[in-house]
Structure formats: C-alpha cells, structure tokens
Scaffold this active site. Structure first.
Site, PDB file in Angstrom:
ATOM      1  CG  HIS A   1     -44.532   1.160 -21.898  1.00 26.32           C
ATOM      2  ND1 HIS A   1     -43.994   1.862 -21.640  1.00 26.32           N
ATOM      3  CD2 HIS A   1     -45.178   0.378 -20.284  1.00 26.32           C
ATOM      4  CE1 HIS A   1     -43.083   1.744 -20.141  1.00 26.32           C
ATOM      5  NE2 HIS A   1     -44.354   1.651 -19.356  1.00 26.32           N
TER       6      HIS A   1
ATOM      7  CB  SER B   1     -44.497   3.656 -16.987  1.00 24.54           C
ATOM      8  OG  SER B   1     -43.022   3.048 -16.481  1.00 24.54           O
TER       9      SER B   1
ATOM     10  CG  ASP C   1     -56.576  11.942 -28.032  1.00 24.35           C
ATOM     11  OD1 ASP C   1     -57.121  13.176 -28.516  1.00 24.35           O
ATOM     12  OD2 ASP C   1     -57.454  11.538 -27.085  1.00 24.35           O
TER      13      ASP C   1
ATOM     14  CG  ASN D   1     -54.574  15.708 -31.668  1.00 24.97           C
ATOM     15  OD1 ASN D   1     -53.677  17.372 -31.562  1.00 24.97           O
ATOM     16  ND2 ASN D   1     -54.026  15.503 -32.185  1.00 24.97           N
TER      17      ASN D   1
ATOM     18  CG  ASP E   1     -42.033   3.978 -23.733  1.00 29.18           C
ATOM     19  OD1 ASP E   1     -42.724   2.930 -23.745  1.00 29.18           O
ATOM     20  OD2 ASP E   1     -41.872   4.234 -22.377  1.00 29.18           O
TER      21      ASP E   1
END
Length: 494
Positions: free
Chosen positions: A232, A425, A206, A243, A197
């Site tokens: 993205h 996505s 996280d 997390n 990506d």
C-alpha cells in the site's frame, strides 16, 4: 475502550482490483492474511533502515479496535512536572515516548488501577488506553501486472516523465495537468513529502534513490524497518514522486520519506500515528500524506481524548509548515450528515486536506465521482483527485497505476512490477505531490496556509461543492497562483 470500526465502515478499499482482471491475467496474488508477531524492542528510537521482513504467523483477521499491549496515551494539563516519571515508575510503568510539543506522553506497563491513579494527578488531563485500529482493511486485491510490461527499464529521463513506459495509460496525470507543471515549475525540487503508511520499498526501480533514508523511520514495534511488506505505502509513494521509468508521478523532483505507522495487516495504533506525524513535521516535511483512516464513535468512552491527541499532532505539523493530506474514505457516505457522533479520522480533523476520488468510465467522462468515494463538501472533503474505478463495461486503465513492493507478503512482485488499483488512498497522494510542486514554485513564500489556498483555488469546477468540495485537483493552476493577478495560467498539456 473500543473505537468504532468495522470492515464496511473503514478506510480503505484501496488497491481494489476486480477479480476477473486477475483471472484474465492468469495470475492470482497471495491472499493469506498475516499478523506480525511481536518482537521486543525499544520503540523510542525508531529504525531508519530498510531490511529483511520480520517473523510472521498466520492468524484470523481482527477488524475491531484493541488495546496496544498496555500502552496508555497521557494528555497533560500543562507541562510535565518534575516528579512525573518517578510517579510512573512507582505505579509500575515506564515512559515510552515524550511529545512535549503537544503535551502528550505514552506510557507502557500501567494496570487499570494505576492508570486511574495517574489520571487523578492535577497535571494530567486524561489517561486513555492506546487503541489499534484497522486503518486500511486487509486487501481484497488480486495482483495484476499491467499488460505488455518490459523486461527491463532504461535510465531515468529527468523532470519530464512523459517517456515513462506506462505514461500513455496514466489518464490521472493528464487530467490534473501534471505534465504542464513538470516543465513550468521546479516540479517539487527541494521539497519533502512524507508518506505515513505501511512503509515504502526503496529498491523499486521507480523509487530507487527517491526515499531519504536518513529522514525515514518505523514506529511499528514488530516491524523495525521501513520496508513495505504489504504494498500500500509503495503504491501511494510512487504517485507522489517516481523515477519516471515505469510510471510518471506528480512531483517529479520531490524527495520522499517513509514513515511506517501501519504493519503488514494495515493495522496501527493511535500513539504510533501521532508519533509518525510529529516525526514528519520535525523532519521538515512540506506535505504529510495519510492514505489511511477509520471511523470512530465519539460517544464511546475515551475516544474523544485520543482524537484530541491526534488533532494536537496535526495542529503541530501545520504550525511547522506541513500540509497534512488524507484520504476521504471509500464507503459512499455523505460525511456531512453524522460528523457530530461519528468521525472519519484523520480526514475530518481540522487542518487536514481531505481528498475524495474521481474516475472515468471506459476512458470517458474523467471527472465522475468514483462509485466508492465518500463526499460532503462541508466537513467531509476539501477537493477530489483521480482515484480510479472499474465498472462493468469499463476499461482496466480506468484504474490507477502504482509501484508494487518486492517484499510484499500479498503479491508476487519484483522490483520492476506495478499494480492497478482504486481508492481514495490513491487520490490523496496526487494532492500531496501537488503540495510539493506548489511549495517549490512559491519558494520562501510557501507557508502551509498559502499552499493549501493555492491547491483549493486552483481546482477545476466539476460539480456541486456538496459533492466535490473545491473541485478536482489541477496542479498547473495551483502552481500558477504564485504569479501576479491577471497573468495567464500555465499552458495545459496536450
């Protein structure tokens, strides 16, 4: 050579936030469209470290295909002969990357005449100009931090991520029975999901500690860092594994690798995507997530050869044991109808699990096909998963929550901010995360074909196969496929 690509027929609407949400929040994100400035570097050995953003210059967006600085993708007819590189140098070019595992070489510096001369060799099947495509469109997205966000998050709670701050709003995790799989399976422990990506922000609360930097790389010449300057890739990655502080994820104990193949504008070349897939396969990825794509016209000169090279990369990844998962696109198109002349890549390639999107309306009827999602159960999609949507009269949390990159050039985020968005996505990483969960449950039996079969057989029937493929993802059912026939499925989460 020009591949078929347009703003209206290109994946991905993704991270699409209705403007009134941003207005209601009183906060609009950056909407400047920026193109990465070129920097000289050797792309043969990609960077593996996160770092500062490169220099950028403002530019008008270019949604069409374009040649990638005189790079050519060479498909060999058999192995590379001993005089191949000398011939390249004599023609004024240089070998940039070798992919002997699929019989592909990328070359820099060839003129059109030199490319024709190279194509005449007996050991060369085709020579095509590499092409840059808009694999995800420049976002029409307004930054929106979910309501009532905390000033700080506590410590990670472990495999059970039901204590995540926004978990009560994550309908997507509940619908696919992710919580049931957290406690009844290894939850992806020991498994690797590579996200190809725009990069990943490894400093987000996280994602901190989740990204294996030693198995991450950038193949984008102008951005030799995995750091995400768009958002993205960070959003996508946080759906796979997190997390559990702000949001819960599908495979709570899986590891991530960041493979940057798209720049901050969402553009990337065939050669870079191919190299990224091969890199992920060599790193031992259990799942390769491709929340990107573009339509190509197979009748245009040279397109079939580039698609064939991409197919070779996917086939190699499959042979290496990776399940390749891709977004099915957001154009409300029946992909079965024109697959002979146009192709959505990589979603419609062989050995790719293509994922359409579902969404609720006002937190009801959770298995409706999202209003933007492509469909087509024969060649278009394999199954569906939550992608979110927002319709008039609906709820803002009919959307999907994901992490925002603090180095984004589009959104004023910190390392503890999140976004709301919608698109196939975001359906795709639900399935990629499920692959990690199932593979961890199967253990040494986790062959790519077995894992894929478990994912598809475990899907819930939510409508006609012509629309929904195998059905809507159910992680708990998929993980239960390793149990003997007749045994009870994993307990559903309340």
């Amino acid at each position: 050579m020009a591949a078929y690509s347009s703003p209206t027929l290109t994946l991905d609407v993704t991270m699409r936030i209705i403007r009134w949400l941003a207005v209601r929040a009183g906060r609009l994100g950056a909407t400047a469209l920026l193109v990465v400035g070129c920097a000289d570097r050797d792309p043969v050995a990609p960077s593996r470290a996160a770092g500062a953003p490169p220099s950028f210059r403002a530019s008008h967006p270019d949604h069409g295909a374009r040649a990638h600085r005189a790079r050519h993708v060479v498909t060999l007819a058999g192995g590379e002969r001993s005089d191949f590189e000398r011939k390249i140098q004599a023609l004024g070019g240089q070998v940039e990357r070798r992919h002997p595992e699929i019989g592909v070489v990328t070359i820099r510096g060839l003129s059109a005449g030199a490319a024709q001369a190279l194509a005449a060799r007996a050991d060369v099947a085709s020579v095509q100009s590499d092409t840059v495509l808009q694999w995800i469109p420049r976002p029409d997205l307004m930054f929106r931090q979910p309501r009532n966000g905390p000033a700080a998050f506590g410590a990670p709670q472990g495999t059970n991520e039901s204590f995540a701050f926004y978990f009560p709003d994550q309908w997507n995790m509940l619908v696919i029975q992710a919580p049931a799989a957290w406690t009844a399976t290894p939850a992806g422990n020991g498994r690797l999901v590579c996200v190809l990506d725009t990069g990943i922000d490894p400093d987000h609360v996280d994602l901190a500690g989740r990204v294996d930097l030693t198995r991450s790389a950038s193949f984008v010449e102008a951005e030799p860092t995995i750091q995400d300057f768009e958002s993205h890739g960070t959003f996508v990655a946080s759906i796979v594994s997190s997390n559990g502080l702000g949001i819960a994820s599908v495979a709570t104990d899986a590891r991530l690798c960041a493979i940057k193949v798209l720049d901050a504008t969402g553009s990337g070349s065939f050669a870079d995507v191919i190299a990224g897939i091969l890199f992920a396969a060599d790193e031992g990825a259990d799942a390769i997530n491709l929340s990107l794509g573009a339509y190509v016209d197979l009748k245009q000169r040279g397109v079939r050869q580039l698609v064939e090279a991409l197919q070779r990369a996917v086939d190699f990844a499959r042979r290496k044991g990776a399940v390749v998962v891709a977004a099915a696109g957001n154009d409300t198109i029946n992909l079965d109808r024109d697959s002979h002349s146009r192709l959505l890549i990589p979603a419609q390639l062989h050995h790719v699990v293509s994922v359409g999107a579902t969404a609720p309306f006002n937190q009801q009827h959770f298995d409706m096909l999202a209003g933007y999602s492509n469909f087509g159960g024969r060649t278009g999609i394999s199954l569906v998963a939550p992608g979110g949507d927002f319709l008039q009269g609906g709820s803002e949390f009919d959307l999907i929550l994901g992490a925002c990159s603090h180095t984004s050039l589009l959104f004023p985020c910190s390392t503890s901010d999140f976004l709301l968005g919608a698109g196939t996505s975001f359906a795709s990483p639900h399935v990629a995360g499920a692959v990690a969960v199932v593979a961890s449950q199967l253990g040494h039996k986790a062959r790519a074909d077995r894992v894929t079969d478990c994912i598809l057989r475990g899907a819930d029937d939510v409508g006609p196969k012509a629309i929904f493929g195998a059905g809507r993802l159910n992680v708990a059912n998929a993980a239960a496929c390793s149990k003997p026939r007749g045994s009870r499925p994993l307990a559903a989460a309340n």
